[in-house]
Design a protein around this motif. Structure first.
Motif, mmCIF file in Angstrom:
data_model
loop_
_atom_site.group_PDB
_atom_site.id
_atom_site.type_symbol
_atom_site.label_atom_id
_atom_site.label_comp_id
_atom_site.label_asym_id
_atom_site.label_seq_id
_atom_site.Cartn_x
_atom_site.Cartn_y
_atom_site.Cartn_z
ATOM 1 N N LEU A 113 0.890 -1.156 0.000
ATOM 2 C CA LEU A 113 0.000 0.000 0.000
ATOM 3 C C LEU A 113 0.927 1.204 0.000
ATOM 4 O O LEU A 113 1.309 1.720 1.042
ATOM 5 N N LEU A 173 -1.191 -0.526 -4.647
ATOM 6 C CA LEU A 173 -2.502 -0.726 -4.018
ATOM 7 C C LEU A 173 -2.675 -2.182 -3.589
ATOM 8 O O LEU A 173 -3.677 -2.829 -3.865
ATOM 9 N N SER A 174 -1.656 -2.686 -2.898
ATOM 10 C CA SER A 174 -1.728 -4.053 -2.392
ATOM 11 C C SER A 174 -1.964 -4.016 -0.891
ATOM 12 O O SER A 174 -1.400 -3.171 -0.187
ATOM 13 N N PRO A 175 -2.766 -4.932 -0.373
ATOM 14 C CA PRO A 175 -3.027 -4.920 1.074
ATOM 15 C C PRO A 175 -1.822 -5.381 1.895
ATOM 16 O O PRO A 175 -1.733 -5.096 3.078
ATOM 17 N N VAL A 176 -0.918 -6.099 1.252
ATOM 18 C CA VAL A 176 0.257 -6.600 1.967
ATOM 19 C C VAL A 176 1.510 -6.155 1.234
ATOM 20 O O VAL A 176 1.493 -5.901 0.032
#
Lengths: 353, 353, 353, 353
Positions: C158, C225-228
């Motif tokens: 993120l 825009l990655s959660p991890v």
């Protein structure tokens, strides 16, 4: 308005001292007046990073400086008692690295001194100020996990061997302060075992079990000689269970809706039917904040308000009593040692909350 | 040539029995003649999967069947002794689920019976046949990690509560058999603590420390009430250290070239200078093979050759002695219990290897 | 002897600037003379931490100060070219944040300017100075993994959305510099796809494939825009394969002795017999050192010696050419774009090493 | 009542066939009548495990046997079309291993044949029956994650090289069926790159990007030549994001309440203020159930009821169209290939749900 800031002196600028100085310096409510260390190299490092702080090799300079209202003690463990006592006698509020003193008796003398002089005496149990432990404490207190069945911690790494204290005074102390904080019951006995693998060094590896009057139990596994760093605590409850893994970069706390259900009466044990419940797992968001920043703010608040700190000397005393008892138990290869009656904690109990 | 295959009977077709039947059936050196269980549903399941195997609810059928040369006992723990004894008296070789019997005295009676009749008596310590434990044993024996400083195991999960034995007889027994196998020294005392969180059930959580005459120490953490499954063992040595994580799909064993070095004489402890060594990590390739397949082959070999099995009854006796002592120590809240003199192991010691 | 230290000015004191200042300040070979930023709050922060460094909001102050021999540019990407050019024209050596400029043509103008004036122009490809990438580079160059089959990287989190450049100019640039460094062959074409999920923002997610004349291929997956957070690179070779996981606290690099073996002739594809080889895994010890500390030392050395830096402007040019081509390919939904002929690299090739 | 069970024949008893036989045999609604394979060793293995099933090397035996109402095809990919067509022509319902056929045109011929004869034709997209994908589908459909921004999957391992199909037909097909199932929109174009590292073998490594008319994008990374096994999918949404890690023993699905918020109008991009939201993570409990068991039940139901299966041939067609287009794109080094208009899906769309 500088005058409204708490004037702080720090003694010891080795491993932990620089963190204390940095956090007191960053706090709007305090300012670092002077730092004392015997090592000129460390004082030089201080002056590079904090040119506006007095550097001295004489502890007396801190005691005699009236602009120093509070002293933080960050020296080796065996010197804590003497330095804290001198600071109190000089009328300074005191924040001491754990442990407060090598015996419970000496801790009591510090408490007496602080109470007589109405000074704040706080022990630096930093973990209580981490967002993770605060969240766990909140979860336990609001009944999220039900009755606490156990606390089981593994705190091992290739750690810094200390020459004056064993691994339990260095590492288990963290868990003991957390247990003291989150479990609403005092342990009644301790059994501990330990071993040393370097001749002439204190125990570098130990396992402690704390017994409570209820069926709650706590176990702590500490080791300075592990190839991998583990900081993992399981907390079992009647409703839910927590895994707290401090090595995770995020999601350090996971709450598992798992457990057993019992069908049948305990009298007929062989007919007990135990069911297993597996539900969702949930990792509450825990905002990142440096524990020591919260802690120094809290210390300044307590000095200003006269309130008892979260990590007051009474909690420090309870922890040292367990460490002393554990040390005796280690000498007896696990022989259980009863724990005395503790002074009442200042914090409200759950029953009355 | 069916006649050259060892005729095997299996008693108990619950959790483990089907694995025994499957592995004996798959072995070229054995054939499963008959299986006994009291539960008709289980016998029906047997017949579906192994239509050529006799299914019976009478244990006597196995004893009386002369084509049954060996019996594998996979019933609940409290029945092991009686069934094994009956099998030996009927002249059958016996493979028994761990533990062999609930007390060391009863194990000794089984050993006597087997020796008098010159029958093979083997205990099913399956982990010794896993490729991982075989590799660890090889590493330790060839001196790769130096002197063993410690064995520290965590074996926890949301496990099947057993009604007739505590968690140490169910889970710690695995570690005790591994310790017996890889550490070339017998423990001299045990301190253990345990607790129960379900009324009427035995201890579901326990911690054991085994003391040795050397500075070696072993610790085992077992728990049926953990939200997560952990199967992790640290083995510290003077040269290297091993992490054995059985939950990893591959690379279960990691060898760390890490440790401490000591500079200075032990007499002057406060002048000790301890250095830290951090080198490479190495995960030896361990081929996948089902442990039980190796184990049944080994059992058949021992029956045929009259050789003492790797998990002979003497090793089963040593493990039961520790479990008995640990049970007493748990009752005494960690009170250490001395371990008696053990019978000599049949396997060659490292000194003479 | 202060005079022997390289006088450094830093422009931009936002995210990366403070790290540059800290590392130049800590280096014995350099001293930070002045820092320029438009934001008075940032300059105030500078003065708190580095009271001896001049703070200014005018870039011209740096250009006009003769004690500033070199300038490090750490401003937003779209300003790099202009500031770097001005610094070169003022006779300063220059270290520029990646990317050097928004187009290859502009990079070439910077290179011309630097060459004409015999000034050092270096691009801040920090990853090349991490102990991990240095170790990987060493392993590849000494033939440990054989021919490089592929480089496949995932670099998602993120992340901080940037308004002036897409995610490939922010994140993929790291992988492109690593690929340029460790693969001894230049890519001939690129195919890339990207997408934007915030209206008005540049692409926040992209995938690039680089083609080489050999069967080597490189792929980069970047995402703001990655959660991890994932920082994982697989490098496949004909002999061994590497997994580089930058999120691991230790053992960031693992070398697997795994692969396939081929039996049969390629002409008879349907008769190929492919074997699988699974051997040990090995994690070489990589000492911890801050990349930027090594990098600023290297920059000062190059300025002093006139040597071409590891991350010289030519490597920066190659990376920008790929970024430009990838940007065009993204506009064409993966349409492959040929890469022009690159200037010869300054570093020795393996063939001649 | 055997007669009410669906009579099933299975052709191919290699890797997947035994799983089909085992699951049909375990289903109360079906029985396995006969299995066909050319390899006598495999037929012998069948007879050992399923003595009551006819074993034959002639496919015609299945076609001619009137008690065989349905045929499952589990042979190598290049034979699927021919065998499925023959089975349909013989009046059998058909379940085919993925892919249905090597081209979309051939899939259409199978569909025509099945429709004309009113037979069930289902493709074995097993992942759609895993509890994990069912849970993800449920989360997406009920709007838990908001608009789907992306699906990004990594599916790599040291996999079985296939001689007749490339890695996309073997591995990417899983993701394509999942994407088809959970994303309520059809892709309009595909760009793909691939490479081969074994002479004479098809591509062993590939990357696909699927474009949609909305800003949604899907990317799939597949590789038979990875040192580690990765099965990890990130699904980004406007409200929440999912990480699906199939290598985790439990908690395979994690839902992150994370994302960005936008402040400002898209017209003034340079003034956009992007905020970051970090909330809790949640892992819904997903019960363990073998996917294939659910799938064979569903197949039998569809045969009995005449209902369109979840993985009907239309979905198989959509997947094969993408695979065909991706194969062309790989030949063009990422050149995008438009996807034709797809037949309407049988499943209800979210808009009308």
């Amino acid at each position: 308005m500088r005058s409204s800031q708490l004037g702080v002196g720090v003694v010891g600028y080795g491993y932990w001292g620089p963190n204390l100085v940095r956090n007191f310096a960053a706090s709007a409510a305090a300012r670092v007046v002077a730092v004392c260390d015997r090592d000129p190299l460390r004082l030089a490092a201080l002056s590079r990073h904090h040119p506006d702080v007095s550097a001295t090799s004489r502890f007396e300079d801190l005691l005699e400086d009236s602009s120093v209202e509070a002293i933080a003690v960050a020296t080796p463990a065996h010197t804590h008692y003497e330095l804290a006592l001198a600071a109190l006698k000089a009328g300074k509020h005191v924040l001491v690295e754990k442990p407060l003193a090598p015996t419970a008796d000496l801790v009591r003398r510090l408490i007496d001194e602080a109470e007589r002089r109405r000074l704040t005496l706080m022990v630096d149990h930093t973990f209580l100020y981490t967002p993770s432990v605060r969240k766990i404490s909140e979860l336990v207190r609001r009944g999220e996990i039900g009755d606490v069945y156990y606390y089981d911690s593994t705190r091992v790494s290739l750690g810094l061997f200390q020459s004056d204290v064993s691994v339990i005074w260095d590492l288990a102390v963290h868990d003991l302060s957390i247990i003291d904080h989150i479990i609403d019951e005092r342990p009644v006995a301790v059994s501990a075992t330990g071993s040393r693998h370097v001749d002439g060094s204190p125990e570098n590896m130990a396992h402690l079990t704390l017994f409570f009057d209820s069926s709650c139990v706590a176990h702590v596994n500490v080791n300075w000689l592990s190839p991998v760093k583990v900081r993992k605590t399981l907390i079992g409850g009647s409703k839910k269970m927590i895994v707290y893994d401090d090595m995770e970069p995020t999601e350090k706390i996971k709450v598992y809706d798992k457990g057993v259900t019992v069908d049948g009466s305990p009298e007929k044990a062989h007919q007990l039917r135990i069911g297993y419940r597996a539900g969702d797992m949930w990792a509450p968001h825990v905002p990142a904040k440096e524990a020591l920043a919260s802690e120094v703010e809290h210390f300044v608040d307590c000095v200003r308000n006269g309130a008892a700190p979260l990590c007051d000397a009474a909690s420090g005393l309870r922890v040292v009593e367990i460490l002393e008892a554990a040390t005796r138990s280690i000498a007896g290869q696990g022989q259980p040692v009863r724990l005395g009656s503790f002074p009442a904690a200042h914090r409200p109990r759950r029953a009355t909350a």
